[in-house]
Design an enzyme around this catalytic site. Structure first.
Site: not given
Ligand code: AQP
Length: 344
Positions: A115, A207, A210
């Site tokens: 990140k 990946k 969001k």
């Molecule tokens: N691409 C993905 N594939 C499968 N699982 C995913 N998760 C997130 N992205 C994927 C799962 O969703 C849950 C919640 O995630 P989070 O919002 O707490 O954090 P994150 O993994 O950092 O999600 P993002 O979407 O990538 O958010 P940003 O961009 O803000 O950092 C978790 O169980 C995660 O594994």
């Protein structure tokens, strides 16, 4: 190993609109776990503010995640749907865990390194420390299992390290207070099935996320049918037809991602998808995937909209969830304070 109530905690942070990865990797997996565990599903808003959040978006995003849990079929009466900042025990235990975790452990967290890249100095201290707060989210309920996407596996290992070090550092004190040998469980991750890692539609090595700036790379849960079809149509692919066997997807990350998404949505093995589409080009596969995605996601989006039209009802679920969460978390935190030697 001490006897702990089989309990699940998992959370999603309101850092942007929910997407297909959150749905397939997390939300949809949560639903059947309700049959075997006492479950707490959180909106982890304190994690979201480790990077800048517009206050209005944070509030809307918090309600949207709660709406998604409810729309997917989480029962907020039998289980708990809650919001992290409404249960202050998370933050208190998070600080204590910041004093248990070692700098070396935290510095090895690959998600943090990915990140911040070379720009660490500009990022918040909270972003660095967030895995210690995540450990507190889980252990303040002595959760035994956490369903997560593969990307969170390392943070779960850190949670176990923190629990183990706490149990070890205070072993004599636990004995003195008659609290057994293991105060915290060594929490297990539950990572299973296809699409534990949904990738970007524009780059099969990144990946789906969001915070991804290109909207075309991400299918949002609230996308309408036209948006879903357009994004799948424009998804990056290669010129080869689909293979008939899974090993033919090696070195074809974008093709692999689309096939895995199809398999996850259809709840079929990848081999079954390839048995149907092997030898066909993306001209045939993409419309079939778009139809399946719309068919699967439309009822979920409809139900989420219904909840979002009654925000008061979501807020009532979260208030009730906070109260019931605190009933579990408060005695755990009180014990932790006694173990440490804080005067109460
Ligand atoms: N691409 C993905 N594939 C499968 N699982 C995913 N998760 C997130 N992205 C994927 C799962 O969703 C849950 C919640 O995630 P989070 O919002 O707490 O954090 P994150 O993994 O950092 O999600 P993002 O979407 O990538 O958010 P940003 O961009 O803000 O950092 C978790 O169980 C995660 O594994």
């Amino acid at each position: 190993m001490a006897d702990f109530t089989p309990r699940i905690f998992s959370g999603i942070k309101p850092s942007g609109d929910l997407h297909l990865g959150n749905y397939l990797g997390a939300i949809r997996r949560f639903v059947p776990l309700q049959n075997d565990y006492a479950c707490i599903f959180g909106v982890v808003d304190m994690h979201a503010i480790t990077v800048w959040q517009d206050p209005a978006d944070l509030k809307r995003g918090t309600l949207e995640i709660a709406a998604a849990y409810l729309a997917a079929g989480i029962d907020p009466k039998k289980h708990i749907v809650m919001n992290q900042s409404q249960v202050h025990e998370h933050a208190e235990l998070g600080w204590i865990f910041s004093c248990i975790a070692r700098m070396g452990w935290m510095s090895r967290m690959t998600q943090y390194k990915d990140k911040v890249g070379k720009d660490a100095e500009k990022h918040s201290l909270g972003l660095f420390a967030y895995p210690a707060l995540m450990a507190a989210d889980i252990l303040v309920y002595k959760a035994t299992h956490v369903p997560v996407g593969e990307d969170q596996k390392q943070h779960l290992e850190l949670t176990r390290d923190i629990a183990g070090k706490f149990n070890h550092d205070f072993a004599a004190r636990l004995k003195e207070l008659g609290l057994g040998e293991e105060f915290f469980p060594l929490t297990e991750p539950i990572i299973a099935g296809p699409a534990t890692r949904v990738m970007s539609l524009k780059d099969g090595k990144r990946k789906m996320s969001k915070s991804e700036p290109s909207e075309l790379s991400t299918i949002y849960l609230m996308d309408d049918a036209d948006a879903i079809a357009k994004k799948i149509k424009k998804a990056k692919t290669d010129p080869e037809p689909l293979p008939s066997e899974a090993k033919g997807l090696d070195d074809r990350p974008e093709a692999k991602n689309l096939v895995e998404i199809y398999a996850a949505l259809a709840e079929k093995p990848v081999e079954a998808v390839l048995a149907e589409f092997g030898g066909q080009g993306f001209g045939a596969f993409k419309p079939a995937l778009a139809d399946l995605a719309v068919e699967t996601l439309a009822p979920m989006a409809g139900e989420m909209r219904r909840w979002m039209d009654d925000k008061g009802a979501i807020e009532a679920v979260l208030r009730d969830g906070a109260e019931r969460s605190r009933a579990i978390a408060e005695p755990v935190l009180q014990d932790v304070k006694r173990i440490i030697g804080f005067v109460s």
